[in-house]
Design an enzyme around this catalytic site. Sequence first.
Site, short mmCIF file in Angstrom:
data_model
loop_
_atom_site.label_atom_id
_atom_site.label_comp_id
_atom_site.label_asym_id
_atom_site.label_seq_id
_atom_site.Cartn_x
_atom_site.Cartn_y
_atom_site.Cartn_z
N SER A 154 0.85 -1.19 0.00
CA SER A 154 0.00 0.00 0.00
C SER A 154 0.89 1.25 0.00
O SER A 154 1.78 1.36 -0.84
CB SER A 154 -0.95 -0.05 1.20
OG SER A 154 -1.99 0.87 1.06
N ASP A 406 -8.36 -5.79 -5.51
CA ASP A 406 -7.96 -4.63 -4.73
C ASP A 406 -8.29 -3.34 -5.46
O ASP A 406 -7.78 -3.10 -6.56
CB ASP A 406 -6.45 -4.70 -4.47
CG ASP A 406 -5.95 -3.55 -3.62
OD1 ASP A 406 -6.78 -2.84 -3.01
OD2 ASP A 406 -4.71 -3.37 -3.56
N HIS A 431 -5.83 -6.79 -1.25
CA HIS A 431 -4.77 -5.83 -0.95
C HIS A 431 -3.50 -6.52 -0.46
O HIS A 431 -3.52 -7.19 0.56
CB HIS A 431 -5.29 -4.84 0.10
CG HIS A 431 -4.59 -3.54 0.15
ND1 HIS A 431 -4.29 -2.79 -0.97
CD2 HIS A 431 -4.13 -2.80 1.20
CE1 HIS A 431 -3.69 -1.67 -0.62
NE2 HIS A 431 -3.57 -1.65 0.69
#
Length: 470
Positions: A154, A406, A431
Amino acid sequence: MKWLVLQVILASLLLHFGYAYKYETYFYKQKVDHFSFVDPDSYSQRYLINDESWDSDGGPIFFYAGNEGDITWFAENTGFMWDIAPEFNALIIFAEHRYYGVSLPYGNKSFTEPKYSGYLTSEQALADFAELISYLRIALPGAKNSAVIAFGGSYGGMLAAWFRMKYPHVVQGSIAASAPILQFIDITPCEKFGQVVTADFARESSQCVEVIRNSWAAIDAVTADEVGMNWLTGAWKLCQPLKTQKDVQKVKEYLTDVWTNLAMVDYPYPAEFLAPLPANPIKVVCTHLTEPTLEPKALLEELFAGVSVYFNFTGKAKCLNADEAADSNLSTSGWDFQACTEMVMPMCYDGVKDFFEPSPWDFKAYATKCYESWNIYPRPLMAPMIYGGKDISAASNIVFSNGLLDPWSTGGVMWNVSDSVVSIIIPEGAHHLDLRSSNPDDPQSVIDARILEKKYISTWIESYKSENEI
């Protein structure tokens, strides 16, 4: 070194689904402003070390670029590094990002005014990482000739990629998982994110999507007066009673985050990344959202059953706290500040191609809110200007991995930029699923992704050894 490590060592354990992740905790004295020769301020940056698998005669360093939260939380949820460390005889380091966890440059004053919070930038964080690695190469016997491989997911994945771009002499390669380095103005359309979230729910059922799409109008209808607000407070077991339309808006914002987070963590096994959840949580939520044509109160009772899977899967929650972030493990203050400076990632919804309440992107309103909250204005083009945006052809030795479940994949690098800057697509991946520990329920696509990532890691390490004649 000018900035000395504080000898604070705490033996620790992370228990993660049967695995015991052991580490020692250290603090390193960092300059608050790496780009000034006159600023005397410093702070203690926390970092975690595990050397159980390390070959101290030149074994590699696996370095996690900490993101927006307590570093122990990311250490617990990045099992891939722990899984492969024995194979590579690697030293594991997790570095906490400044202004997160306990690494607060000005303690309780860190977010009180711009003169304190202004040093929270990705540039300063990357300088921290480079300084820390440079120190450890000298301080740890045997680390001088160690190749450094950066990992991150991320925002941490963004940092891992940018770390290799900005400091290629410090880090030899990067695994950048679910790294939305393109989720910025004039690069990625703002509506794409919400469309992927909606598509994830649509995979389970069209009725599920319609219940959520119809819920916004149902909330408006029910909460139009005080009686309705009182009803929803009781029906949804809200921790704080609804008294104003501002309170109602907070509930809507909470729901938006819940649906988004479920798409992010739609893992094929139980996990606790953003909240304790069952395997395939969207599937479980959608078993409750089946009747989109119900009248408003009945629809909202049905919706609450679905929301309860997210906020109360364990059955321990006494009430729904819509004032608390749906991803409370992350630091809301720190990221809210960053989102108001250089991490401006536009989101918009139309309620047609997605199931969210219609909300256009309004930069002027966004900037005004930032000024009201932080006394600052955003720099929306800053990150692409600093790091190159889509023009990263000069970079090398980066793997960008993205799962198609995601929603952040919409801002990810989804193509091979060059022979050494490559994209790995994980069709069944949520994710940064590839950074998590291996699991019997992993889809074959993530197993294959990890095999390929290990291949690149091995290539980078061998290349570094060859170039340095190790």
